[in-house]
Motif scaffolding. Structure first.
Motif, mmCIF file in Angstrom:
data_model
loop_
_atom_site.group_PDB
_atom_site.id
_atom_site.type_symbol
_atom_site.label_atom_id
_atom_site.label_comp_id
_atom_site.label_asym_id
_atom_site.label_seq_id
_atom_site.Cartn_x
_atom_site.Cartn_y
_atom_site.Cartn_z
ATOM 1 N N SER A 85 0.833 -1.196 0.000
ATOM 2 C CA SER A 85 0.000 0.000 0.000
ATOM 3 C C SER A 85 0.868 1.246 0.000
ATOM 4 C CB SER A 85 -0.893 0.010 1.246
ATOM 5 O OG SER A 85 -1.522 1.272 1.393
ATOM 6 N N TYR A 86 0.324 2.298 -0.587
ATOM 7 C CA TYR A 86 1.027 3.576 -0.560
ATOM 8 C C TYR A 86 0.827 4.290 0.774
ATOM 9 C CZ TYR A 86 1.310 2.907 -5.638
ATOM 10 O OH TYR A 86 1.567 2.411 -6.882
ATOM 11 N N ASP A 87 -0.141 3.798 1.543
ATOM 12 C CA ASP A 87 -0.537 4.524 2.759
ATOM 13 C C ASP A 87 0.044 3.858 4.008
ATOM 14 O OD1 ASP A 87 -1.692 5.957 4.746
ATOM 15 O OD2 ASP A 87 -3.778 5.519 4.167
ATOM 16 N N VAL A 88 0.785 4.636 4.755
ATOM 17 C CA VAL A 88 1.446 4.100 5.957
ATOM 18 C C VAL A 88 0.420 3.565 6.962
ATOM 19 C CG1 VAL A 88 1.593 6.361 7.084
ATOM 20 C CG2 VAL A 88 3.234 4.545 7.683
ATOM 21 N N VAL B 62 5.386 8.191 -10.444
ATOM 22 C CA VAL B 62 5.645 7.971 -9.020
ATOM 23 C C VAL B 62 4.767 6.826 -8.514
ATOM 24 C CG1 VAL B 62 5.522 8.985 -6.711
ATOM 25 C CG2 VAL B 62 6.381 10.341 -8.636
ATOM 26 N N GLY B 63 5.394 5.792 -8.068
ATOM 27 C CA GLY B 63 4.647 4.626 -7.585
ATOM 28 C C GLY B 63 4.298 3.637 -8.678
ATOM 29 N N ALA B 64 4.788 3.888 -9.905
ATOM 30 C CA ALA B 64 4.410 3.037 -11.027
ATOM 31 C C ALA B 64 5.046 1.643 -10.957
ATOM 32 C CB ALA B 64 4.789 3.715 -12.343
ATOM 33 N N ALA B 65 6.205 1.534 -10.350
ATOM 34 C CA ALA B 65 6.894 0.231 -10.317
ATOM 35 C C ALA B 65 6.235 -0.719 -9.328
ATOM 36 C CB ALA B 65 8.365 0.420 -9.956
ATOM 37 N N GLY B 66 5.603 -0.155 -8.327
ATOM 38 C CA GLY B 66 4.959 -1.017 -7.347
ATOM 39 C C GLY B 66 4.727 -0.279 -6.050
ATOM 40 N N GLN C 62 12.870 8.494 -5.376
ATOM 41 C CA GLN C 62 13.615 8.690 -6.613
ATOM 42 C C GLN C 62 13.053 7.771 -7.684
ATOM 43 O OE1 GLN C 62 16.519 10.810 -7.191
ATOM 44 N NE2 GLN C 62 15.917 10.265 -9.279
ATOM 45 N N VAL C 63 12.800 8.340 -8.849
ATOM 46 C CA VAL C 63 12.358 7.531 -9.994
ATOM 47 C C VAL C 63 13.429 7.606 -11.072
ATOM 48 C CG1 VAL C 63 10.620 7.218 -11.802
ATOM 49 C CG2 VAL C 63 9.919 7.980 -9.501
ATOM 50 N N ILE C 64 13.821 6.462 -11.578
ATOM 51 C CA ILE C 64 14.760 6.430 -12.700
ATOM 52 C C ILE C 64 14.058 5.733 -13.846
ATOM 53 C CG2 ILE C 64 16.945 5.475 -13.531
ATOM 54 C CD1 ILE C 64 17.816 5.942 -10.473
ATOM 55 N N GLU C 65 13.863 6.503 -14.907
ATOM 56 C CA GLU C 65 13.086 6.014 -16.042
ATOM 57 C C GLU C 65 14.021 5.850 -17.233
ATOM 58 O OE1 GLU C 65 9.034 7.510 -18.273
ATOM 59 O OE2 GLU C 65 10.522 9.007 -17.728
ATOM 60 N N VAL C 66 13.993 4.660 -17.814
ATOM 61 C CA VAL C 66 14.845 4.409 -18.975
ATOM 62 C C VAL C 66 13.940 4.069 -20.151
ATOM 63 C CG1 VAL C 66 16.793 3.068 -19.852
ATOM 64 C CG2 VAL C 66 16.551 3.427 -17.393
ATOM 65 N N GLY C 67 14.027 4.889 -21.188
ATOM 66 C CA GLY C 67 13.165 4.693 -22.357
ATOM 67 C C GLY C 67 13.531 3.432 -23.124
ATOM 68 N N ALA C 68 12.650 3.021 -24.009
ATOM 69 C CA ALA C 68 12.847 1.784 -24.760
ATOM 70 C C ALA C 68 14.188 1.802 -25.495
ATOM 71 C CB ALA C 68 11.706 1.603 -25.751
ATOM 72 N N PHE C 69 14.890 0.707 -25.432
ATOM 73 C CA PHE C 69 16.165 0.475 -26.130
ATOM 74 C C PHE C 69 17.287 1.419 -25.718
ATOM 75 C CE2 PHE C 69 12.774 -1.207 -28.828
ATOM 76 C CZ PHE C 69 13.154 -2.547 -28.844
ATOM 77 N N ALA C 70 17.095 2.168 -24.665
ATOM 78 C CA ALA C 70 18.182 3.004 -24.152
ATOM 79 C C ALA C 70 19.119 2.140 -23.309
ATOM 80 C CB ALA C 70 17.614 4.145 -23.318
ATOM 81 N N GLU C 71 20.351 2.633 -23.155
ATOM 82 C CA GLU C 71 21.308 1.938 -22.288
ATOM 83 C C GLU C 71 21.939 2.940 -21.346
ATOM 84 O OE1 GLU C 71 24.257 -0.679 -23.941
ATOM 85 O OE2 GLU C 71 22.834 -1.406 -25.470
#
Lengths: 401, 254
Positions: free
Chosen positions: A41-44, A102-106, A153-162
């Protein structure tokens, strides 16, 4: 299909494998539930304050968490200083909590992660555009300046990026954080997270990677410093063909509590995961906890997974809890295995080296360096390997001898 | 001239029901340039002698003395013994994961010689010694003894002997598990070191086979924890013919 191996020389294995036969046939008691999904849950407020007997808190000395677990730790301004340097073309910014990423990964899966999620101000965002091939790493330095902080912290890597991202933690703080890796289809992300805190720091974080179709996620977690560090790397797959390699090194000195809990959720067919964590411990009440949970769900056919944890006890008075958990709900997999071993210095190795004239303290350093080098060689990043070996050498200079 | 003197050496190990004596009074003098073969049946204590001289912690010296040029070897730590010039080629060398052969050899040579060998000459030295033992150069980048075949382990031991140039070399069953080709290559390596005349060699073996390649000056029969007969090379021929039977009768060997 699943196997347990040990190293010679008085090592021990602690592991369990549960194989469910016909789906739905049984789901009886499972020691150390590999699912690790009791609550998310996102809620403490959705998490009770842990009392210390809960499965996922039972190894953690709650009184040393600085109040992160019971709502008493209030954020103080200027507790941490965050600097990000990134090659051109990479977007570095701060976003509000209503940003879709934000929160998209889980969701947070424990009280402290939820507390961090409920308490952070703005989230840091590093966004690497699709198809970008970064020649230089993105560097995030987090320096503790005393006080309590909640981070996101969110780290987003676009398709086929390295890209390679290096996150370094230094200084002193009480920090709870969530780090999310959103890895696009076919992208390759390597993250190195170094915990080089001062002796008094408290650091609890959930790292959640959402691995895209045919994407590769490589995580290297290096924990040397801090009074209490508890990290929870999680991997979730967002498409077939994803690959996750999770490497870890830790070195616990007297009094330090270093805890790494991993969870790989194979809920997608034809994905791979490989976990290898190694730690050395020295001194009174040095404590390392490693929990490796891998769940292969019924739909995850073609999964290939292996997890390994090795610990080297350099002195008396240190303690390791190493718990691999592999739960398999389908037989249609390529492979699944785990191994855990905790051993003392191998006297025969020391004798061999000493019999070649190498003094005892140097022989010990050589063995420990070798123990870690074996893992560092696997990581496959030459420039990082060198730095890690240097770091290990520095730690060894200061402690072993 | 370097001399190793072993005087009335008694050694025991801890067993379940208390200490058990394995060496029961060994007397032997090995001088630089000499080669002594120590032959004996399994369980006679040959390897215990080898490991006791090198200082393995498993073995307790209960009485006797070992002197190298008058210096008390038994008072030295394992690494001090090696630096004093004692070398043990082991029967079962152990793996050291993550430590490359080249790193190991250089660290060891630095310790034995008291200073780091000059890089340029060192690389050449190692290369040549490896070529002599017919070892692939890629060998240097492998981890010490990890995944080595039996023959590779023994070559690696003799490589160290050639590089470290000991005063006293103890070869513990170096011939065991080697095919004829490997035995010849390893023996040639030992002979190169012997030909310098600067090493005293203690060749411990169960079989006479290796003595076709490495000619001993003295042969000793080891049984029941001590030397029970000594002679020249002809003694080995007798053993080849008659075996150890006459020495183990009456319970001399355990």
């Amino acid at each position: 299909m699943a196997d347990v191996t040990t190293t010679p020389g008085g090592s021990t294995t602690s592991g369990s494998i549960q194989v469910a036969g016909v789906p739905g046939e049984f789901s009886t008691s499972q020691p150390g539930d590999a699912r690790n999904e009791a609550v998310a849950s996102y809620d403490v407020a959705d998490f009770p304050v842990p009392g210390g007997r809960e499965e996922n808190w039972r190894f953690t000395p709650l009184h040393r968490l600085g109040g992160l677990h019971d709502g008493t730790a209030e954020a103080t301004s200027g507790a941490i200083k965050v600097d990000v340097t990134a090659p051109e073309g990479v977007l570095v910014t701060a976003v509000e909590r209503d940003d879709a990423r934000v929160g998209a990964a889980g969701k947070p899966v424990d009280r402290v992660a939820a507390q961090a999620f409920s308490s952070f101000g703005k989230a840091g965002l590093v966004s690497i555009p699709k198809d970008a091939q970064l020649t230089e790493p993105v560097r995030i330095t987090i320096h503790g300046q005393g006080g309590v902080a909640y981070g996101h912290q969110v780290i987003e890597v676009g398709a086929f990026a390295e890209a390679v991202v290096v996150i370094e933690h230094t200084g002193d703080a009480v920090l709870a954080a969530n780090v999310e890796y959103l890895i696009g289809d076919g992208a390759k992300l390597t993250v190195v997270s170094v915990q080089d805190w001062e002796d008094t720091a408290v650091h609890v974080a959930q790292h959640t990677a959402l691995v895209g179709r045919d994407a590769t996620f490589k995580s290297v977690v290096v924990t040397f410093g801090g009074d209490l560090v508890r990290l929870h790397p999680r991997v979730v797959y967002n498409g077939t063909g994803g690959e996750a390699e999770l490497y870890g090194l830790y070195f616990a000195d007297a009094g330090q509590h270093l805890e790494h809990r991993l969870f790989v959720d194979h809920d997608t067919p034809h994905c791979r995961s490989n976990v290898a964590y190694k730690g050395a411990l020295q001194g009174q009440d040095a404590h390392a906890v490693w929990v490796g949970d891998v769940l292969i769900r019924a739909e995850a056919e073609g999964t290939d997974t292996y997890e390994l944890n090795r610990n080297l006890l350099l002195t008396d008075g240190a303690r390791v809890d190493s718990i691999p958990n592999l739960e398999i709900e389908t037989g249609e997999i390529v492979g699944a295995g785990h191994a855990s071993a905790t051993g003392r210095f191998d006297d025969e190795q020391l004798f061999y080296l000493q019999s070649r004239g190498i003094p005892a303290d140097e022989a010990r350093r050589l063995v420990v360096r070798g123990f870690f080098a074996e893992l560092v060689q696997q990581i496959g990043l030459p420039e990082l390997q060198e730095r890690l070996i240097e770091k290990i050498d520095a730690e060894l200079e200061a402690t072993v001898g | 001239m370097a001399t190793l003197e072993i005087r009335d050496l008694h050694v025991s190990v801890d067993a379940e029901n208390g200490p058990r004596e394995i060496l029961k009074g060994v007397d032997l003098v090995v001088k630089q340039g000499e080669t002594h073969a120590i032959m004996g049946p399994n369980g006679s204590g040959k390897s215990t002698l080898a490991y006791s001289l090198a200082g393995h912690p498993k073995y307790t010296i209960t009485s006797g003395e070992v002197l190298l040029d008058g210096e008390d070897v038994l008072a030295m730590s394992v690494d001090e013994r090696a630096r004093a010039g004692v070398f043990l080629a082991m029967q079962y060398p152990v793996e050291v994961p993550g430590v490359s052969v080249s790193n190991f050899l250089r660290t060891s040579a630095t310790a034995i010689r008291g200073e780091a060998p000059k890089l340029r000459t060192w690389v050449k030295e190692v290369k040549e010694a490896m070529a002599d033992l017919q070892m692939d150069p890629a060998f240097a980048e492998r981890n010490v003894n990890e995944g080595f075949s039996g023959g590779e382990k023994k070559r690696h031991e003799i490589l160290q002997m050639e590089l470290l140039k000991p005063k006293i070399a103890i070869l513990d069953e170096t011939d065991s598990g080697l095919d004829v080709d490997a035995l010849r290559i390893v023996s040639e390596g030992v002979n190169r070191v012997r030909e310098t005349g600067e090493v005293g060699t203690l060749l411990i073996t169960h079989y006479t086979r290796i003595l076709r390649y490495i000619k001993p000056d003295f042969v000793h029969v080891f049984a029941g924890g001590k030397i029970v007969a000594s002679g020249g090379p002809e003694l080995a021929d007798q053993l080849e013919e008659n075996g150890y039977e006459q020495y183990v009768k009456g319970g001399a060997a355990e």
